[in-house]
Write a protein that holds these residues in place. Structure first.
Motif, mmCIF file in Angstrom:
data_model
loop_
_atom_site.group_PDB
_atom_site.id
_atom_site.type_symbol
_atom_site.label_atom_id
_atom_site.label_comp_id
_atom_site.label_asym_id
_atom_site.label_seq_id
_atom_site.Cartn_x
_atom_site.Cartn_y
_atom_site.Cartn_z
ATOM 1 N N LEU A 1 25.666 44.431 57.368
ATOM 2 C CA LEU A 1 26.370 45.121 56.407
ATOM 3 C C LEU A 1 25.974 46.707 56.477
ATOM 4 C CD1 LEU A 1 28.128 45.248 53.912
ATOM 5 C CD2 LEU A 1 25.741 44.489 52.657
ATOM 6 N N GLN A 2 24.760 46.967 56.826
ATOM 7 C CA GLN A 2 24.305 48.431 56.962
ATOM 8 C C GLN A 2 22.940 48.630 57.699
ATOM 9 O OE1 GLN A 2 24.188 49.526 52.589
ATOM 10 N NE2 GLN A 2 22.003 49.748 52.702
ATOM 11 N N PRO A 3 22.401 49.476 57.972
ATOM 12 C CA PRO A 3 20.928 49.542 58.639
ATOM 13 C C PRO A 3 20.116 49.104 57.913
ATOM 14 C CG PRO A 3 22.070 51.673 59.077
ATOM 15 C CD PRO A 3 23.073 50.807 58.229
ATOM 16 N N GLY A 4 19.415 47.827 58.218
ATOM 17 C CA GLY A 4 18.375 47.131 57.469
ATOM 18 C C GLY A 4 18.795 46.080 56.733
ATOM 19 N N VAL A 5 20.046 45.688 56.826
ATOM 20 C CA VAL A 5 20.671 44.733 55.888
ATOM 21 C C VAL A 5 21.391 43.803 56.746
ATOM 22 C CG1 VAL A 5 21.995 44.064 53.906
ATOM 23 C CG2 VAL A 5 20.654 46.173 53.793
ATOM 24 N N LEU A 6 21.055 42.424 57.132
ATOM 25 C CA LEU A 6 21.575 41.370 57.818
ATOM 26 C C LEU A 6 22.253 40.337 56.835
ATOM 27 C CD1 LEU A 6 19.154 41.156 60.298
ATOM 28 C CD2 LEU A 6 20.871 42.523 60.600
ATOM 29 N N ALA B 1 16.835 37.344 51.021
ATOM 30 C CA ALA B 1 17.228 37.607 49.667
ATOM 31 C C ALA B 1 18.563 36.975 49.563
ATOM 32 C CB ALA B 1 17.352 39.195 49.450
ATOM 33 N N MET B 2 18.934 37.062 48.309
ATOM 34 C CA MET B 2 20.629 36.657 48.045
ATOM 35 C C MET B 2 21.117 37.919 47.424
ATOM 36 S SD MET B 2 20.880 33.565 49.021
ATOM 37 C CE MET B 2 22.479 32.812 48.293
ATOM 38 N N LEU B 3 22.498 38.021 47.793
ATOM 39 C CA LEU B 3 23.247 39.269 47.600
ATOM 40 C C LEU B 3 24.488 38.730 46.866
ATOM 41 C CD1 LEU B 3 23.031 41.868 50.664
ATOM 42 C CD2 LEU B 3 21.586 41.590 48.582
ATOM 43 N N THR B 4 24.449 38.700 45.492
ATOM 44 C CA THR B 4 25.419 38.176 44.727
ATOM 45 C C THR B 4 26.762 39.319 44.803
ATOM 46 O OG1 THR B 4 24.014 36.967 43.370
ATOM 47 C CG2 THR B 4 26.178 37.254 42.444
ATOM 48 N N MET B 5 27.941 38.992 44.892
ATOM 49 C CA MET B 5 29.145 39.590 44.781
ATOM 50 C C MET B 5 30.369 38.975 44.320
ATOM 51 S SD MET B 5 28.929 41.462 48.639
ATOM 52 C CE MET B 5 27.421 42.091 49.300
ATOM 53 N N ASP B 6 31.246 39.532 43.634
ATOM 54 C CA ASP B 6 32.618 38.909 43.395
ATOM 55 C C ASP B 6 33.307 38.878 44.599
ATOM 56 O OD1 ASP B 6 33.954 41.160 43.777
ATOM 57 O OD2 ASP B 6 33.873 41.772 41.868
ATOM 58 N N VAL B 7 34.451 38.251 44.523
ATOM 59 C CA VAL B 7 35.241 37.752 45.700
ATOM 60 C C VAL B 7 35.758 39.023 46.397
ATOM 61 C CG1 VAL B 7 37.540 37.341 44.536
ATOM 62 C CG2 VAL B 7 36.806 36.198 46.904
ATOM 63 N N HIS B 8 36.133 39.991 45.649
ATOM 64 C CA HIS B 8 36.724 41.356 46.376
ATOM 65 C C HIS B 8 35.616 41.979 46.994
ATOM 66 C CE1 HIS B 8 40.402 40.473 44.415
ATOM 67 N NE2 HIS B 8 39.923 40.451 43.265
ATOM 68 N N GLU B 9 34.565 42.107 46.341
ATOM 69 C CA GLU B 9 33.391 42.996 47.143
ATOM 70 C C GLU B 9 32.793 42.050 48.306
ATOM 71 O OE1 GLU B 9 30.564 42.543 43.782
ATOM 72 O OE2 GLU B 9 30.988 44.542 43.055
ATOM 73 N N ALA B 10 32.740 40.881 48.281
ATOM 74 C CA ALA B 10 32.369 39.996 49.311
ATOM 75 C C ALA B 10 33.500 40.024 50.639
ATOM 76 C CB ALA B 10 32.485 38.510 48.842
ATOM 77 N N ALA B 11 34.490 40.122 50.243
ATOM 78 C CA ALA B 11 35.638 40.602 51.437
ATOM 79 C C ALA B 11 35.581 41.936 51.934
ATOM 80 C CB ALA B 11 37.084 40.466 50.809
ATOM 81 N N ASP C 1 33.181 44.901 56.774
ATOM 82 C CA ASP C 1 32.238 46.138 57.193
ATOM 83 C C ASP C 1 31.251 45.423 58.256
ATOM 84 O OD1 ASP C 1 33.624 48.246 55.835
ATOM 85 O OD2 ASP C 1 32.095 47.963 54.565
ATOM 86 N N ALA C 2 30.565 44.262 57.766
ATOM 87 C CA ALA C 2 29.607 43.687 58.198
ATOM 88 C C ALA C 2 29.905 43.110 59.657
ATOM 89 C CB ALA C 2 28.818 42.502 57.325
ATOM 90 N N TRP C 3 31.014 42.440 59.755
ATOM 91 C CA TRP C 3 31.326 41.813 61.147
ATOM 92 C C TRP C 3 32.491 42.697 61.741
ATOM 93 C CZ3 TRP C 3 30.125 38.582 57.005
ATOM 94 C CH2 TRP C 3 28.961 37.680 57.219
ATOM 95 N N ASN C 4 32.574 44.062 61.163
ATOM 96 C CA ASN C 4 33.591 44.902 61.986
ATOM 97 C C ASN C 4 34.899 44.170 62.219
ATOM 98 O OD1 ASN C 4 34.503 47.300 63.130
ATOM 99 N ND2 ASN C 4 33.277 47.154 65.137
ATOM 100 N N LEU C 5 35.459 43.691 61.101
ATOM 101 C CA LEU C 5 36.734 42.945 61.284
ATOM 102 C C LEU C 5 37.778 43.548 61.847
ATOM 103 C CD1 LEU C 5 36.726 40.294 58.320
ATOM 104 C CD2 LEU C 5 35.600 40.191 60.785
ATOM 105 N N ALA C 6 38.035 44.904 61.653
ATOM 106 C CA ALA C 6 39.096 45.742 62.222
ATOM 107 C C ALA C 6 39.019 45.788 63.793
ATOM 108 C CB ALA C 6 39.205 47.224 61.630
ATOM 109 N N GLU C 7 38.014 46.115 63.994
ATOM 110 C CA GLU C 7 37.833 46.108 65.684
ATOM 111 C C GLU C 7 37.961 44.579 66.268
ATOM 112 O OE1 GLU C 7 33.935 46.181 68.411
ATOM 113 O OE2 GLU C 7 34.420 48.322 67.471
#
Length: 277
Positions: free
Chosen positions: A136-141, A167-177, A182-188
């Motif tokens: 997701l960002q440096p230091g966050v998997l 940890a657990m990162l709680t997000m709504d569906v729009h934030e999660a998408a 970003d985390a899996w570089n889905l554009a590329e």
């Protein structure tokens, strides 16, 4: 394709893939996670690696914990190992894998590793990516399910000066998408998948329905299939609500299945002929 163009494509293929990806693909063609050393070496040279390059690949993978050897008398058997074995199973099972439901939170591994422990940080990131985590960002998997088992001993052998937390990162569906994008570089990844689909579709259209069980068929199958099959690892198996519009993952899955249907039986028969009874 003319001979010069074919040779050029093959050299590019070997230059990019003379390593773990090719070895994993060969194990997949064989349909097993262990191969005799002499057969693995023969298959690598069938792909036009030099003897020295083939031995170097095997030695490097043993050093990196991706292969382990077991002696049987005067011969050695090589087996896939560690996170590399886990990634092999993920690729093999990708066709039957169902999307992971969204539960409202990502599983996360947070790490802070000083530059003096760079080797550990690189090993952690490498194992995490092989295990299905996104960065997701440096230091966050992050991952959709608890994948910490894929990190093996890295969570229990944290070096001095480093910190690793679950940890657990709680997000709504729009934030999660957005996080998944970003985390899996889905554009590329999406652009890469569309390129694979076009290449594989063209290859199937231009190839014969039945292929001979030869080293040349194995080479052609490896040239076509290795990168697309390995790149399926980059698909995190998102649930529908997190998938980008027009996501090409299903199209790539269909294309790889068709290429495998066309080339895999003959390639497997060739490998079986080397393994003997």
């Amino acid at each position: 394709m003319n001979d010069n163009a074919s040779d050029e494509a093959r050299h590019r293929f070997l230059a990019r893939g003379a390593g773990p990806g090719i070895v994993a693909f060969l194990f997949g063609v064989a349909g097993r996670t262990a191969l005799p050393g002499q057969v693995l070496h023969r298959l690598l040279t069938d792909l036009e690696m030099t003897d020295t390059a083939a031995r170097a690949v095997i030695a490097r993978m043993r050093r990196d914990g991706q292969l382990e050897s077991v002696r049987h008398g005067r011969t050695a058997e090589y087996r896939l190992a560690g996170p590399f074995l886990e990634s092999f199973h993920r690729v093999r099972d990708s066709g039957t894998r169902r999307p992971t439901p969204w539960t409202g939170a990502y599983h996360a591994v947070l790490h802070q590793v000083p530059e003096s422990r760079r080797a550990y940080r690189d090993a952690l990131r490498r194992a995490a990516v092989l295990g299905g985590f996104g960065i997701l960002q440096p230091g966050v998997l992050i991952s959709l399910t608890d994948r910490t088992a894929a990190l093996g001993d890295l969570l229990t052998t944290v070096p001095d000066g480093a910190r690793v937390y679950r940890a657990m990162l709680t997000m709504d569906v729009h934030e999660a998408a957005a996080a998944a994008w970003d985390a899996w570089n889905l554009a590329e990844v999406g652009a890469l998948y569309r390129t694979h689909v076009a290449t594989l579709t063209k290859a199937v259209r231009e190839s014969d329905e039945h292929q001979p069980p030869t080293a040349e068929t194995l080479r052609r199958f490896t040239e076509l299939g290795r990168l697309p099959f390995v790149d399926t690892l980059r698909d995190p198996g998102l649930p529908p609500e997190l998938v980008p519009p027009d996501w090409p993952g299903p199209a790539l899955q269909r294309a790889t299945v068709e290429v495998a249907r066309r080339f895999a039986p003959a390639a497997n028969a060739y490998v079986m002929s080397l393994l003997g009874p």
